[in-house]
Design a protein around this motif. Sequence first.
Motif, PDB file in Angstrom:
ATOM      1  N   LEU A  29       0.825  -1.203   0.000  1.00  0.00           N
ATOM      2  CA  LEU A  29       0.000   0.000   0.000  1.00  0.00           C
ATOM      3  C   LEU A  29       0.866   1.262   0.000  1.00  0.00           C
ATOM      4  O   LEU A  29       0.577   2.219  -0.734  1.00  0.00           O
ATOM      5  N   ASP A  30       1.932   1.253   0.791  1.00  0.00           N
ATOM      6  CA  ASP A  30       2.839   2.403   0.827  1.00  0.00           C
ATOM      7  C   ASP A  30       3.459   2.633  -0.550  1.00  0.00           C
ATOM      8  O   ASP A  30       3.536   3.775  -1.022  1.00  0.00           O
ATOM      9  N   ALA A  31       3.908   1.557  -1.184  1.00  0.00           N
ATOM     10  CA  ALA A  31       4.526   1.670  -2.505  1.00  0.00           C
ATOM     11  C   ALA A  31       3.507   2.125  -3.549  1.00  0.00           C
ATOM     12  O   ALA A  31       3.838   2.922  -4.441  1.00  0.00           O
ATOM     13  N   ALA A  32       2.275   1.648  -3.453  1.00  0.00           N
ATOM     14  CA  ALA A  32       1.238   2.038  -4.414  1.00  0.00           C
ATOM     15  C   ALA A  32       0.930   3.530  -4.295  1.00  0.00           C
ATOM     16  O   ALA A  32       0.804   4.219  -5.316  1.00  0.00           O
ATOM     17  N   VAL A  33       0.820   4.033  -3.078  1.00  0.00           N
ATOM     18  CA  VAL A  33       0.563   5.462  -2.889  1.00  0.00           C
ATOM     19  C   VAL A  33       1.735   6.266  -3.439  1.00  0.00           C
ATOM     20  O   VAL A  33       1.536   7.244  -4.171  1.00  0.00           O
ATOM     21  N   ALA A  34       2.949   5.850  -3.114  1.00  0.00           N
ATOM     22  CA  ALA A  34       4.134   6.573  -3.592  1.00  0.00           C
ATOM     23  C   ALA A  34       4.186   6.595  -5.118  1.00  0.00           C
ATOM     24  O   ALA A  34       4.493   7.633  -5.719  1.00  0.00           O
ATOM     25  N   GLU A  35       3.879   5.488  -5.754  1.00  0.00           N
ATOM     26  CA  GLU A  35       3.892   5.428  -7.222  1.00  0.00           C
ATOM     27  C   GLU A  35       2.755   6.251  -7.814  1.00  0.00           C
ATOM     28  O   GLU A  35       2.931   6.933  -8.818  1.00  0.00           O
ATOM     29  N   ALA A  36       1.604   6.190  -7.194  1.00  0.00           N
ATOM     30  CA  ALA A  36       0.430   6.883  -7.737  1.00  0.00           C
ATOM     31  C   ALA A  36       0.630   8.393  -7.793  1.00  0.00           C
ATOM     32  O   ALA A  36       0.165   9.041  -8.739  1.00  0.00           O
ATOM     33  N   VAL A  37       1.323   8.960  -6.822  1.00  0.00           N
ATOM     34  CA  VAL A  37       1.477  10.413  -6.783  1.00  0.00           C
ATOM     35  C   VAL A  37       2.655  10.907  -7.630  1.00  0.00           C
ATOM     36  O   VAL A  37       2.992  12.088  -7.586  1.00  0.00           O
ATOM     37  N   THR A  38       3.246  10.030  -8.428  1.00  0.00           N
ATOM     38  CA  THR A  38       4.350  10.454  -9.300  1.00  0.00           C
ATOM     39  C   THR A  38       3.864  11.075 -10.596  1.00  0.00           C
ATOM     40  O   THR A  38       4.652  11.672 -11.321  1.00  0.00           O
ATOM     41  N   SER A  39       2.573  10.908 -10.905  1.00  0.00           N
ATOM     42  CA  SER A  39       2.051  11.455 -12.155  1.00  0.00           C
ATOM     43  C   SER A  39       0.607  11.867 -11.972  1.00  0.00           C
ATOM     44  O   SER A  39      -0.153  11.190 -11.282  1.00  0.00           O
TER      45      SER A  39
END
Length: 88
Positions: A29-39
Amino acid sequence: MADTPTLAQLRSRAEKSRRQAETDRQALLDAAVAEAVTSHAYGHVSAVAREAGINGQYLRDLIDKRHPGWLEEAARKREAEKRAAQRS
């Protein structure tokens, strides 16, 4: 049947597995949030949710909780880009 684990041993293994699964889930979940806010590109958050195997709305809720206002800002940026492209 001396190799058969006891109920206590099985319970201990199950608890350890549960804790590891919780740790792994939180990391996902942490990685998904971090990836999602990159674009802020249209569909990016949904694509990240699909790749992570989690519900898109759940990911949006997590983003909103951890990065308040980010989703609205991303939508504003997409709209501004769309308007700029239409003027060109």
